[in-house]
Structure formats: C-alpha cells, structure tokens
Write an enzyme that holds these catalytic residues in place. Structure first.
Site, PDB file in Angstrom:
ATOM      1  CE  LYS A  19      34.925 -16.436   1.198  1.00 24.26           C
ATOM      2  NZ  LYS A  19      34.689 -14.926   0.371  1.00 24.26           N
ATOM      3  CE1 TYR A  47      33.873 -17.919  -4.081  1.00 28.52           C
ATOM      4  CE2 TYR A  47      35.864 -19.047  -3.763  1.00 28.52           C
ATOM      5  CZ  TYR A  47      34.536 -18.350  -3.215  1.00 28.52           C
ATOM      6  OH  TYR A  47      34.688 -17.988  -2.036  1.00 28.52           O
ATOM      7  CG  ASN A 106      34.551 -11.543   1.977  1.00 32.85           C
ATOM      8  OD1 ASN A 106      34.958 -12.555   2.005  1.00 32.85           O
ATOM      9  ND2 ASN A 106      33.641 -11.175   0.959  1.00 32.85           N
ATOM     10  CG  HIS A 119      31.012 -19.307   0.144  1.00 36.46           C
ATOM     11  ND1 HIS A 119      30.810 -18.640  -1.186  1.00 36.46           N
ATOM     12  CD2 HIS A 119      30.047 -20.118  -0.065  1.00 36.46           C
ATOM     13  CE1 HIS A 119      29.893 -19.111  -2.078  1.00 36.46           C
ATOM     14  NE2 HIS A 119      29.548 -20.181  -1.325  1.00 36.46           N
ATOM     15  CD  GLU A 129      27.735 -22.549  -3.632  1.00 34.62           C
ATOM     16  OE1 GLU A 129      27.853 -21.779  -4.296  1.00 34.62           O
ATOM     17  OE2 GLU A 129      27.915 -22.392  -2.351  1.00 34.62           O
TER      18      GLU A 129
HETATM   19  P1  ADP Z   1      29.778 -13.062  -1.931  1.00 36.00           P
HETATM   20  O1  ADP Z   1      30.779 -13.938  -1.272  1.00 36.00           O
HETATM   21  O2  ADP Z   1      29.159 -11.808  -1.023  1.00 36.00           O
HETATM   22  O3  ADP Z   1      28.594 -13.635  -2.648  1.00 36.00           O
HETATM   23  P2  ADP Z   1      30.461 -12.512  -4.847  1.00 36.00           P
HETATM   24  O4  ADP Z   1      30.023 -13.855  -4.739  1.00 36.00           O
HETATM   25  O5  ADP Z   1      30.270 -11.557  -5.730  1.00 36.00           O
HETATM   26  O6  ADP Z   1      30.426 -12.089  -3.145  1.00 36.00           O
HETATM   27  O7  ADP Z   1      32.224 -12.882  -4.866  1.00 36.00           O
HETATM   28  C1  ADP Z   1      32.814 -14.177  -4.435  1.00 36.00           C
HETATM   29  C2  ADP Z   1      34.070 -13.633  -3.722  1.00 36.00           C
HETATM   30  O8  ADP Z   1      34.891 -12.939  -4.447  1.00 36.00           O
HETATM   31  C3  ADP Z   1      33.869 -12.344  -2.253  1.00 36.00           C
HETATM   32  O9  ADP Z   1      33.412 -13.106  -1.155  1.00 36.00           O
HETATM   33  C4  ADP Z   1      35.189 -11.901  -2.197  1.00 36.00           C
HETATM   34  O10 ADP Z   1      35.957 -12.704  -1.388  1.00 36.00           O
HETATM   35  C5  ADP Z   1      35.837 -12.019  -3.656  1.00 36.00           C
HETATM   36  N1  ADP Z   1      35.408 -10.666  -4.141  1.00 36.00           N
HETATM   37  C6  ADP Z   1      34.456 -10.202  -4.590  1.00 36.00           C
HETATM   38  N2  ADP Z   1      34.347  -8.915  -4.992  1.00 36.00           N
HETATM   39  C7  ADP Z   1      35.795  -8.678  -5.057  1.00 36.00           C
HETATM   40  C8  ADP Z   1      36.653  -7.392  -5.522  1.00 36.00           C
HETATM   41  N3  ADP Z   1      35.818  -6.571  -6.267  1.00 36.00           N
HETATM   42  N4  ADP Z   1      37.959  -7.743  -5.287  1.00 36.00           N
HETATM   43  C9  ADP Z   1      38.448  -8.655  -4.621  1.00 36.00           C
HETATM   44  N5  ADP Z   1      37.815  -9.785  -4.268  1.00 36.00           N
HETATM   45  C10 ADP Z   1      36.487  -9.548  -4.566  1.00 36.00           C
HETATM   46 MG    MG Z   2      28.576 -15.226  -3.971  1.00 27.47          MG
END
Ligand code: ADP
Ligand code: MG
Length: 140
Positions: A11, A51, A114, A117, A128
């Site tokens: 990212k 997304y 973070n 992905h 994807e």
């Molecule tokens: P993951 O990437 O671990 O699969 P999710 O699919 O739940 O997590 O969420 C997609 C992305 O959205 C996350 O990697 C993060 O960048 C963002 N995200 C998820 N939860 C939050 C939150 N509570 N606040 C801000 N951004 C979030």
């Molecule tokens: Mg996810």
C-alpha cells in the site's frame, strides 16, 4: 496441501517509505513466491471498485483516498496454501493486534495505513488477480 495463488498489494504508506523490498523479503521468507508484480497508481474508480465490498463501511471514503494517495505494488503470490499463509504473514488488520514478525507489526502505521492487502479467500484471490493481471503476466 495445495499450491495456490493469492493477490497482494503493497500500500501507499509502504511505497512512500521505500519499503517494497523489505515487505517482499518477509513474503519470500514465509515461502511465498512473487510470480507477478507491478507498480501502479490506482485511479479513484479502480480503488472504489476494488474495495466495493466495503462501500457501506464508515471508513470507505478515507480508505479510497488513502489507496490513491501514492503508488502501490500489486502482486500475485504463489505457494502452499498461499491465501492463508499470506494472511498469517500480513498480521492483523490493526497493527496493534498483529503478531511479532508480521508485516503489519513490523511496518504498518495505523489500522488504515497498514502496508499490505491480501485476499481473504481463494475465490476472492482469483477475482482480484484478474482485476489487475492477464494470465500471460503471471510466470510461476
Ligand atoms: P484486511 O485488510 O485485514 O482484510 P478489511 O478487509 O476489514 O481488513 O479492511 C480493508 C482495509 O480497510 C484494511 O486493510 C484497512 O486499510 C482499512 N480499514 C479496515 N478497518 C478500518 C477502520 N476501522 N478504520 C480505518 N480503516 C480501516
Ligand atoms: Mg480484507
């Protein structure tokens, strides 16, 4: 155990800090092979579509803005149980909850920024991968 493929994104928070190689080293150490990779700058439409499953979540707008804030590296990873293996090495969504040694524990800035992905199922991985790569781009 089956060899499978998963989809990964390094990212913008990680590309901004020049961490592509460090993230890739953790992936490779975990036994995942990078069988396709390219650096792109997503358009808003691409990020919104990618997304789309999160469109109703309160963080959706911020997430899209973040994902287009700089270049990303999209990747296809291959290995034994690659989907689960990659989720394991990524660590929890919130780096505060991520296990030591995981990419998010090592590098993530926040729950949003973070660093990586990773697909959450083999079915989503196939969708994807096809969103960003042609079959001929992937060399296993
Ligand atoms: P993951 O990437 O671990 O699969 P999710 O699919 O739940 O997590 O969420 C997609 C992305 O959205 C996350 O990697 C993060 O960048 C963002 N995200 C998820 N939860 C939050 C939150 N509570 N606040 C801000 N951004 C979030
Ligand atoms: Mg996810």
């Amino acid at each position: 155990m089956a060899t499978e493929r998963t989809f990964s994104i390094i990212k913008p928070d990680a590309t901004r800090r020049n961490l592509t190689g460090k993230v890739n080293a953790v992936l490779e150490e975990a036994g995942l092979r990078i069988v396709a990779q390219k650096r792109i700058h997503m358009t808003q439409a691409q990020a919104e579509a990618f997304y789309g499953v999160h469109a109703a979540r309160p963080f959706f707008r911020d997430l899209v803005t973040f994902m287009i804030s700089g270049p990303v590296v999209v990747q296809v990873l291959e290995g034994e149980n690659a989907v689960a293996r990659n989720r394991e090495v990524m660590g929890a969504t919130n780096p505060a909850n991520a296990e030591p040694g995981t990419i998010r524990k090592l590098f993530a800035e926040s729950i949003e920024a973070n660093s990586v992905h990773g697909s959450d199922s083999a079915e989503n991985a196939a969708t994807e991968i096809a969103y960003f790569f042609a079959g001929t781009d992937i060399v296993g």
